[in-house]
Scaffold this motif. Structure first.
Motif, PDB file in Angstrom:
ATOM      1  N   SER A 182       0.846  -1.201   0.000  1.00 55.76           N
ATOM      2  CA  SER A 182       0.000   0.000   0.000  1.00 55.76           C
ATOM      3  C   SER A 182       0.874   1.240   0.000  1.00 55.76           C
ATOM      4  CB  SER A 182      -0.926   0.022   1.216  1.00 55.76           C
ATOM      5  OG  SER A 182      -0.191   0.272   2.384  1.00 55.76           O
ATOM      6  N   GLY A 183       0.324   2.294  -0.549  1.00 55.43           N
ATOM      7  CA  GLY A 183       1.037   3.572  -0.548  1.00 55.43           C
ATOM      8  C   GLY A 183       0.548   4.458  -1.677  1.00 55.43           C
ATOM      9  N   SER A 184       0.890   5.719  -1.561  1.00 58.33           N
ATOM     10  CA  SER A 184       0.468   6.676  -2.574  1.00 58.33           C
ATOM     11  C   SER A 184       1.559   7.731  -2.755  1.00 58.33           C
ATOM     12  CB  SER A 184      -0.848   7.329  -2.128  1.00 58.33           C
ATOM     13  OG  SER A 184      -1.256   8.287  -3.071  1.00 58.33           O
ATOM     14  N   ILE A 185       1.879   8.003  -3.999  1.00 56.41           N
ATOM     15  CA  ILE A 185       2.900   9.009  -4.324  1.00 56.41           C
ATOM     16  C   ILE A 185       2.249  10.072  -5.210  1.00 56.41           C
ATOM     17  CG2 ILE A 185       5.101   9.420  -5.532  1.00 56.41           C
ATOM     18  CD1 ILE A 185       5.910   6.535  -4.819  1.00 56.41           C
ATOM     19  N   VAL A 186       2.514  11.327  -4.907  1.00 57.08           N
ATOM     20  CA  VAL A 186       2.068  12.410  -5.792  1.00 57.08           C
ATOM     21  C   VAL A 186       3.287  13.249  -6.178  1.00 57.08           C
ATOM     22  CG1 VAL A 186       0.626  14.467  -6.079  1.00 57.08           C
ATOM     23  CG2 VAL A 186      -0.251  12.512  -4.790  1.00 57.08           C
ATOM     24  N   ASN A 187       3.462  13.427  -7.462  1.00 52.80           N
ATOM     25  CA  ASN A 187       4.557  14.254  -7.975  1.00 52.80           C
ATOM     26  C   ASN A 187       4.008  15.623  -8.365  1.00 52.80           C
ATOM     27  OD1 ASN A 187       6.326  12.036  -7.793  1.00 52.80           O
ATOM     28  ND2 ASN A 187       5.562  11.254  -9.755  1.00 52.80           N
ATOM     29  N   ILE A 188       4.794  16.660  -8.075  1.00 57.70           N
ATOM     30  CA  ILE A 188       4.360  18.001  -8.471  1.00 57.70           C
ATOM     31  C   ILE A 188       4.979  18.310  -9.829  1.00 57.70           C
ATOM     32  CG2 ILE A 188       4.126  20.421  -7.824  1.00 57.70           C
ATOM     33  CD1 ILE A 188       2.817  18.478  -5.778  1.00 57.70           C
ATOM     34  N   GLY A 189       4.141  18.249 -10.841  1.00 56.20           N
ATOM     35  CA  GLY A 189       4.571  18.612 -12.195  1.00 56.20           C
ATOM     36  C   GLY A 189       4.305  20.088 -12.412  1.00 56.20           C
ATOM     37  N   SER A 190       3.795  20.395 -13.596  1.00 56.95           N
ATOM     38  CA  SER A 190       3.553  21.804 -13.955  1.00 56.95           C
ATOM     39  C   SER A 190       2.758  21.810 -15.249  1.00 56.95           C
ATOM     40  CB  SER A 190       4.912  22.484 -14.182  1.00 56.95           C
ATOM     41  OG  SER A 190       4.759  23.708 -14.878  1.00 56.95           O
ATOM     42  N   GLU A 211       3.942   0.277 -13.013  1.00 58.80           N
ATOM     43  CA  GLU A 211       4.845  -0.725 -12.433  1.00 58.80           C
ATOM     44  C   GLU A 211       4.370  -1.195 -11.060  1.00 58.80           C
ATOM     45  OE1 GLU A 211       8.933   0.276 -13.037  1.00 58.80           O
ATOM     46  OE2 GLU A 211       9.638  -1.066 -11.456  1.00 58.80           O
ATOM     47  N   TRP A 212       3.796  -0.286 -10.280  1.00 62.41           N
ATOM     48  CA  TRP A 212       3.463  -0.620  -8.892  1.00 62.41           C
ATOM     49  C   TRP A 212       1.961  -0.790  -8.636  1.00 62.41           C
ATOM     50  CZ3 TRP A 212       7.309   3.580  -6.667  1.00 62.41           C
ATOM     51  CH2 TRP A 212       8.615   3.085  -6.788  1.00 62.41           C
ATOM     52  N   ALA A 213       1.145  -0.689  -9.679  1.00 60.63           N
ATOM     53  CA  ALA A 213      -0.322  -0.780  -9.488  1.00 60.63           C
ATOM     54  C   ALA A 213      -0.719  -2.099  -8.836  1.00 60.63           C
ATOM     55  CB  ALA A 213      -1.032  -0.620 -10.831  1.00 60.63           C
ATOM     56  N   SER A 214      -0.101  -3.182  -9.266  1.00 60.51           N
ATOM     57  CA  SER A 214      -0.491  -4.498  -8.736  1.00 60.51           C
ATOM     58  C   SER A 214       0.030  -4.714  -7.312  1.00 60.51           C
ATOM     59  CB  SER A 214       0.022  -5.613  -9.657  1.00 60.51           C
ATOM     60  OG  SER A 214       1.431  -5.530  -9.717  1.00 60.51           O
ATOM     61  N   SER A 215       0.864  -3.790  -6.829  1.00 62.44           N
ATOM     62  CA  SER A 215       1.362  -3.870  -5.443  1.00 62.44           C
ATOM     63  C   SER A 215       0.610  -2.911  -4.531  1.00 62.44           C
ATOM     64  CB  SER A 215       2.855  -3.540  -5.403  1.00 62.44           C
ATOM     65  OG  SER A 215       3.573  -4.401  -6.240  1.00 62.44           O
ATOM     66  N   GLY A 216      -0.482  -2.343  -5.024  1.00 67.06           N
ATOM     67  CA  GLY A 216      -1.303  -1.467  -4.171  1.00 67.06           C
ATOM     68  C   GLY A 216      -0.745  -0.069  -3.991  1.00 67.06           C
ATOM     69  N   VAL A 217       0.211   0.307  -4.852  1.00 68.94           N
ATOM     70  CA  VAL A 217       0.822   1.642  -4.734  1.00 68.94           C
ATOM     71  C   VAL A 217       0.322   2.505  -5.901  1.00 68.94           C
ATOM     72  CG1 VAL A 217       2.983   2.940  -4.648  1.00 68.94           C
ATOM     73  CG2 VAL A 217       2.855   0.642  -3.633  1.00 68.94           C
ATOM     74  N   ARG A 218      -0.321   3.627  -5.560  1.00 70.65           N
ATOM     75  CA  ARG A 218      -0.813   4.540  -6.595  1.00 70.65           C
ATOM     76  C   ARG A 218       0.174   5.696  -6.782  1.00 70.65           C
ATOM     77  NH1 ARG A 218      -4.762   7.453  -5.667  1.00 70.65           N
ATOM     78  NH2 ARG A 218      -4.824   7.342  -3.397  1.00 70.65           N
ATOM     79  N   VAL A 219       0.320   6.133  -8.034  1.00 72.02           N
ATOM     80  CA  VAL A 219       1.240   7.238  -8.327  1.00 72.02           C
ATOM     81  C   VAL A 219       0.533   8.209  -9.280  1.00 72.02           C
ATOM     82  CG1 VAL A 219       3.550   7.880  -9.126  1.00 72.02           C
ATOM     83  CG2 VAL A 219       3.175   5.599  -8.161  1.00 72.02           C
ATOM     84  N   ASN A 220       0.392   9.439  -8.839  1.00 69.59           N
ATOM     85  CA  ASN A 220      -0.270  10.467  -9.648  1.00 69.59           C
ATOM     86  C   ASN A 220       0.559  11.749  -9.612  1.00 69.59           C
ATOM     87  OD1 ASN A 220      -3.014   9.281 -10.428  1.00 69.59           O
ATOM     88  ND2 ASN A 220      -2.919   8.830  -8.231  1.00 69.59           N
ATOM     89  N   ALA A 221       0.133  12.716 -10.406  1.00 69.02           N
ATOM     90  CA  ALA A 221       0.816  14.021 -10.394  1.00 69.02           C
ATOM     91  C   ALA A 221      -0.218  15.134 -10.466  1.00 69.02           C
ATOM     92  CB  ALA A 221       1.777  14.130 -11.577  1.00 69.02           C
ATOM     93  N   VAL A 222       0.177  16.300  -9.993  1.00 71.15           N
ATOM     94  CA  VAL A 222      -0.610  17.500 -10.264  1.00 71.15           C
ATOM     95  C   VAL A 222       0.228  18.394 -11.168  1.00 71.15           C
ATOM     96  CG1 VAL A 222      -2.014  17.447  -8.162  1.00 71.15           C
ATOM     97  CG2 VAL A 222       0.180  18.663  -8.143  1.00 71.15           C
ATOM     98  N   ALA A 223      -0.454  19.152 -12.000  1.00 73.46           N
ATOM     99  CA  ALA A 223       0.230  20.054 -12.935  1.00 73.46           C
ATOM    100  C   ALA A 223      -0.285  21.471 -12.691  1.00 73.46           C
ATOM    101  CB  ALA A 223      -0.026  19.601 -14.372  1.00 73.46           C
TER     102      ALA A 223
END
Ligand SMILES: NC(=O)c1ccc[n+]([C@@H]2O[C@H](COP(=O)([O-])OP(=O)(O)OC[C@H]3O[C@@H](n4cnc5c(N)ncnc54)[C@H](O)[C@@H]3O)[C@@H](O)[C@H]2O)c1
Length: 255
Positions: free
Chosen positions: A135-143, A173-185
């Motif tokens: 489990s986990g969640s990552i958010v990247n700050i894009g633009s 890569e990590w979706a099947s491990s319960g880790v979500r990764v998104n970004a805001v722009a």
């Protein structure tokens, strides 16, 4: 093993100022413990003092997140304090505004290191922990410059476009491990970062406002609220997305 602790543990890079600071407060408001990791250790400590005074749990860590050794040390400190991490916000980013013909190899490399190296080091360290706990969640700050181009901003636009692609790569890569990764722009947001660009004549605020359909700058809090949504359970099926927070900037295609 899946992490079942009630209070989630978050790390915000560059959390001592601007969008990072607003994000640290927004995540604390939704019940998270927040580690503020910043080059400016004193400012990080002051933000954490405020968070703690408001009844939240917070940890200030002075570190340059484009340095893998310092990143490892920061994650170890969080492991020791809280036993791991559930949320990472890769917020650190710098810009060089100058014609490409004048850009030095050092400026090019440093922007790559700060804007992309930090994302790699922190995401890998977080991913090792999140994938293991499923489990986990990552958010990247894009633009907006993850999606569109502007003159005299080669390093910024190139690295921010790569932030968008890194978001999608890690998400799949990590979706099947319960880790979500998104970004805001985000579009143009009033922070020290933009104040410095105005002060040094690197952009004209009136022209930016004219180009922005909503006719105003964004606030750091508006970006932070979007990050809060992306890490929340309400966004449980959202991954690999780049959410524009730009007052209509990227939708606009007229004169
Ligand atoms: N302000 C805007 O208009 C805007 C628009 C779109 C995207 N962004 C992005 O949002 C992010 C934050 O921008 P901001 O305006 O809040 O910036 P800011 O300059 O106001 O704050 C950045 C913080 O990051 C810290 N920092 C810088 N380099 C670091 C490093 N290597 N290691 C650790 N800490 C470091 C600084 O000390 C500071 O506290 C950046 O990625 C930027 O590109 C900003």
């Amino acid at each position: 093993m899946k992490n079942t602790s009630v209070s989630q543990r978050a790390l915000v890079t560059g959390g001592a100022a601007g969008i990072g600071q607003a994000t640290a407060f927004a995540l604390a408001r939704i019940g998270m413990k927040v580690a503020v990791v910043d080059l400016d250790a004193g400012a990080a400590a002051r933000v954490c003092e405020q968070l703690i005074a408001n009844g939240h749990e917070a940890l200030a860590i002075g570190a340059a997140v484009h340095d893998s050794t310092q990143v490892e040390r920061a994650f170890k400190t969080i492991d020791e304090a809280w036993g791991g991490i559930d949320v990472l916000v890769n917020n650190v980013g710098i810009s060089v505004v100058k014609p490409t013909l004048e850009l030095t190899p050092q400026e090019w490399q440093h922007t790559l290191d700060v804007n992309l190296g930090s994302l790699f080091h922190c995401s890998q360290a977080a991913g090792r922990r999140m994938v293991a706990q499923l489990s986990g969640s990552i958010v990247n700050i894009g633009s907006i410059y993850s999606l569109m181009a502007a003159p005299n901003r080669l390093t910024y636009c190139t690295t921010k476009a790569a932030v968008a692609m890194a978001t999608k790569c890690l998400a799949v890569e990590w979706a099947s491990s319960g880790v979500r990764v998104n970004a805001v722009a985000p579009g143009y947001v009033e922070t020290a970062f933009t104040a410095e660009l105005v002060r040094t004549g690197k952009f004209d605020p009136a022209a930016i406002l004219k180009r922005t359909p909503m006719g105003r700058f964004g606030t750091a809090e508006e970006v932070a609220e979007a990050v809060s949504f992306l890490v929340s359970k309400e966004a449980a099926y959202v991954t690999g997305q780049i959410l524009g927070i730009d007052g209509g900037w990227t939708a606009y295609g007229y004169v």
